[in-house]
Write a protein that holds these residues in place. Structure first.
Motif, PDB file in Angstrom:
ATOM      1  N   SER A 170     -18.843   4.597  -0.774  1.00 31.18           N
ATOM      2  CA  SER A 170     -20.007   4.874   0.063  1.00 31.18           C
ATOM      3  C   SER A 170     -19.814   6.176   0.819  1.00 31.18           C
ATOM      4  CB  SER A 170     -20.231   3.721   1.054  1.00 31.18           C
ATOM      5  OG  SER A 170     -19.044   3.413   1.770  1.00 31.18           O
ATOM      6  N   GLY A 171     -20.929   6.861   1.082  1.00 33.16           N
ATOM      7  CA  GLY A 171     -20.928   8.079   1.875  1.00 33.16           C
ATOM      8  C   GLY A 171     -21.851   7.904   3.058  1.00 33.16           C
ATOM      9  N   SER A 226     -15.700  16.353   7.589  1.00 32.63           N
ATOM     10  CA  SER A 226     -16.090  16.808   8.920  1.00 32.63           C
ATOM     11  C   SER A 226     -17.597  16.810   9.119  1.00 32.63           C
ATOM     12  CB  SER A 226     -15.552  18.224   9.170  1.00 32.63           C
ATOM     13  OG  SER A 226     -16.042  19.141   8.202  1.00 32.63           O
ATOM     14  N   GLU A 227     -18.340  16.508   8.070  1.00 31.70           N
ATOM     15  CA  GLU A 227     -19.795  16.410   8.152  1.00 31.70           C
ATOM     16  C   GLU A 227     -20.237  15.193   7.353  1.00 31.70           C
ATOM     17  OE1 GLU A 227     -21.910  18.075   9.877  1.00 31.70           O
ATOM     18  OE2 GLU A 227     -20.727  19.777  10.606  1.00 31.70           O
ATOM     19  N   SER A 228     -21.530  14.916   7.378  1.00 26.39           N
ATOM     20  CA  SER A 228     -22.075  13.766   6.651  1.00 26.39           C
ATOM     21  C   SER A 228     -21.706  13.840   5.176  1.00 26.39           C
ATOM     22  CB  SER A 228     -23.597  13.732   6.803  1.00 26.39           C
ATOM     23  OG  SER A 228     -23.971  13.532   8.147  1.00 26.39           O
ATOM     24  N   ALA A 255     -14.751  10.665  -6.249  1.00 29.04           N
ATOM     25  CA  ALA A 255     -15.039  11.984  -5.690  1.00 29.04           C
ATOM     26  C   ALA A 255     -16.038  11.824  -4.556  1.00 29.04           C
ATOM     27  CB  ALA A 255     -15.604  12.916  -6.764  1.00 29.04           C
ATOM     28  N   SER A 256     -15.838  12.591  -3.483  1.00 30.60           N
ATOM     29  CA  SER A 256     -16.753  12.571  -2.345  1.00 30.60           C
ATOM     30  C   SER A 256     -16.970  13.996  -1.857  1.00 30.60           C
ATOM     31  CB  SER A 256     -16.203  11.691  -1.213  1.00 30.60           C
ATOM     32  OG  SER A 256     -14.956  12.176  -0.752  1.00 30.60           O
ATOM     33  N   CYS A 257     -18.171  14.288  -1.350  1.00 30.51           N
ATOM     34  CA  CYS A 257     -18.463  15.632  -0.868  1.00 30.51           C
ATOM     35  C   CYS A 257     -19.391  15.555   0.336  1.00 30.51           C
ATOM     36  CB  CYS A 257     -19.059  16.496  -1.963  1.00 30.51           C
ATOM     37  SG  CYS A 257     -20.543  15.845  -2.738  1.00 30.51           S
ATOM     38  N   ASP A 258     -19.307  16.573   1.208  1.00 29.47           N
ATOM     39  CA  ASP A 258     -20.072  16.527   2.443  1.00 29.47           C
ATOM     40  C   ASP A 258     -20.843  17.823   2.679  1.00 29.47           C
ATOM     41  OD1 ASP A 258     -18.371  18.427   3.669  1.00 29.47           O
ATOM     42  OD2 ASP A 258     -17.095  16.899   4.539  1.00 29.47           O
ATOM     43  N   ALA A 290     -20.398  20.017   4.860  1.00 28.96           N
ATOM     44  CA  ALA A 290     -19.564  21.159   5.228  1.00 28.96           C
ATOM     45  C   ALA A 290     -18.976  21.842   4.000  1.00 28.96           C
ATOM     46  CB  ALA A 290     -18.437  20.708   6.157  1.00 28.96           C
ATOM     47  N   GLY A 291     -19.203  21.255   2.819  1.00 28.06           N
ATOM     48  CA  GLY A 291     -18.657  21.803   1.592  1.00 28.06           C
ATOM     49  C   GLY A 291     -17.314  21.210   1.198  1.00 28.06           C
ATOM     50  N   THR A 292     -16.813  20.237   1.958  1.00 34.95           N
ATOM     51  CA  THR A 292     -15.532  19.608   1.627  1.00 34.95           C
ATOM     52  C   THR A 292     -15.697  18.671   0.436  1.00 34.95           C
ATOM     53  OG1 THR A 292     -14.846  19.676   3.941  1.00 34.95           O
ATOM     54  CG2 THR A 292     -13.648  18.177   2.487  1.00 34.95           C
ATOM     55  N   ILE A 293     -14.824  18.831  -0.545  1.00 28.34           N
ATOM     56  CA  ILE A 293     -14.830  17.973  -1.736  1.00 28.34           C
ATOM     57  C   ILE A 293     -13.459  17.320  -1.833  1.00 28.34           C
ATOM     58  CG2 ILE A 293     -15.124  17.873  -4.235  1.00 28.34           C
ATOM     59  CD1 ILE A 293     -16.698  20.528  -3.983  1.00 28.34           C
ATOM     60  N   SER A 294     -13.438  15.997  -1.830  1.00 27.61           N
ATOM     61  CA  SER A 294     -12.178  15.249  -1.871  1.00 27.61           C
ATOM     62  C   SER A 294     -12.120  14.375  -3.113  1.00 27.61           C
ATOM     63  CB  SER A 294     -12.034  14.373  -0.624  1.00 27.61           C
ATOM     64  OG  SER A 294     -11.981  15.163   0.550  1.00 27.61           O
TER      65      SER A 294
END
Length: 475
Positions: free
Chosen positions: A115-116, A143-145, A159-162, A164-168
């Motif tokens: 979930s995001g 650090s962002e939604s 994979a998850s992304c927000d 702020a451009g963070t991709i984990s």
């Protein structure tokens, strides 16, 4: 094996035999990242063999990721027909709106949920349907939604992304696709641990999609770019540039996914274009835009699209915020007929928010469901009607208290034309869409604010809402 063609298939222009899509598996090389510009005037080359490194199969994330309905939940409700169903389980781990969900089942009776959320976290939940036990874990680092999450097909990666451009990338702790047996009081204890956070790249990431064949995924950004990564190493394989975030309604790349065969990357933009990309060289094979080459297309933002899964597998439905739905034929790079009108009214209430073709076993996959801000679910049969028609309206379901934010077909033997809809009034409904006026079969109540996303697998339905909760329903 693909279903045999029928006379219900939509009339399409005859494709060039040399330009047919080869359905054989294609792979990509782990090339160096290079931003390229679109050459819309260049002819489309024949499909080339792509040398992608594959590490197991992966799943393709859904493209219809536009949930922009702003209608509030009505306090006063009219009595509705249909059986009222309460949630079987509730996962109450997030502290912000739940924007994205991904559901898989590693073994019978066990389900994983990624979930995001607007609380700047991704989440992982495990569910044991036999005991009713659930376990929720926060996947920190954003650090962002978190706007998008998705499991790889072998379920070893999330994979998850927000924004702020963070991709984990998160890897299953035991590294195995088969989970250990659940304990007596808790669901499966297997957890996902952070494998890597990718170096800075795109900004404001809105969606992600796994390649259907390999360990590769793409993400789309509000800056107008699409980035493709090799999950094994986190390396950037390609950067696609062409959507203009400062033109039209803005919003950058609003939706995207790989084609069913994996040989194309498909994206929709806020400037109103729909693009077919070559993943090998990063160039646009074709650009669809209203008025270009006499194309009749959405005149606003592309909000969502979905590719046919049945006999007409080369057809993609593309929806816009002006209420128009275009049908695109991939091999011929042309639109089919004059399109479909979900909402005849112009303005903020006309936007098409979600599109889904029926499963291949339902009218050969040629039923198209569309949900909109106008509160209507509409079902069209494509390829019928004659003349310049793209299809005929077969069924309509009116939601009186808010727009339709998301939908899924129910794949059930004996009831092959049923659709779940998530709505801004906080309810999920199951509709029988065989009659012209759809019949409400069930109403799933439990959320206290609008439903933002849902997913269905086997007999389990999950939903995420602005009320911060994830509900699980036995269906």
């Amino acid at each position: 094996m693909d279903p045999e063609p029928t006379n219900n298939d939509p009339p399409v222009p005859p494709p060039n035999p040399d330009d047919q899509i080869d359905t054989a598996p294609v792979f990509l090389e782990n090339d160096e990242a290079e931003e390229v510009q679109v050459d819309d005037s260049a002819p489309i080359e024949d499909d080339e063999q792509m040398d992608m490194e594959v590490e197991g199969a992966t799943s393709m994330a859904g493209a219809d990721n536009s949930n922009n309905t702003d209608t509030a939940v009505e306090e006063e409700e009219e009595e509705e027909e249909g059986e009222v169903v309460a949630p079987t389980l509730t996962i109450d781990g997030h502290r912000g709106p739940v924007y994205a969900l991904s559901l898989v089942s590693p073994s019978p009776g066990t389900y994983y949920v990624a979930s995001g959320s607007g609380d700047d976290t991704a989440g992982f939940s495990s569910i044991d349907t036999a005991t009713g036990a659930t376990k929720f874990e926060t996947l920190p680092g954003h650090s962002e939604s978190v706007a998008a999450v998705a499991f790889s097909k072998d379920q070893t990666l999330v994979a998850s992304c927000d924004y702020a451009g963070t991709i984990s990338l998160w890897m299953k702790a035991d590294g195995l696709p088969t989970p250990p047996a659940p304990t007596s009081n808790n669901a499966c204890p297997t957890t996902y641990k952070l494998d890597r956070t990718l170096p800075p790249g795109p900004t404001d990431v809105e969606w992600l999609a796994w390649h259907p064949l390999g360990n590769v995924f793409s993400v789309g950004s509000t800056d107008g770019t699409v980035w493709m990564y090799l999950a094994k190493t986190g390396a950037v394989m390609q950067v696609f540039a062409g959507h203009d975030p400062d033109n039209g309604d803005g919003g950058g790349v609003t939706c995207g996914t790989f084609s069913n065969c994996g040989k194309h990357l498909l994206t929709g933009g806020g400037e109103g274009s729909f693009r077919i990309w070559n993943p090998k060289n990063g160039l646009a094979r074709h650009v669809f835009k209203d008025g270009q080459d006499n194309t009749v297309f959405t005149k606003g933002q592309v909000t969502c699209f979905h590719q046919n899964l049945g006999a007409s597998k080369d057809i993609v439905a593309v929806g816009g915020n002006d209420g128009f739905v275009a049908l695109v034929h991939l091999p011929s790079k042309k639109t089919v007929g004059g399109g479909l009108q979900h909402s005849p009214e112009a303005g903020e209430t006309s936007s098409v928010e979600c599109l889904k073709f029926s499963p291949a076993n339902v009218v050969n996959g040629n039923l198209l469901a569309s949900g909109g801000v106008d509160g209507n679910l509409k079902v069209f049969e494509i390829g019928v009607g004659g003349g310049n028609q793209s299809g005929l309206l077969r069924s309509t379901a009116a939601h009186k208290n808010g727009g339709v934010t998301c939908l899924r077909w129910k794949e059930t033997i004996g009831l092959d034309r049923a659709i779940y809809t998530g709505c801004a009034d906080g309810k999920i409904r199951l509709w029988d869409v065989r009659p012209s006026a759809a019949i409400p079969l069930k109403i799933f109540k439990g959320h206290e604010d609008m439903v933002l996303c849902l997913d269905v697998l086997d007999n389990v339905l999950i939903s995420g809402s602005d009320d911060h909760k994830i509900h699980v329903w036995a269906v």
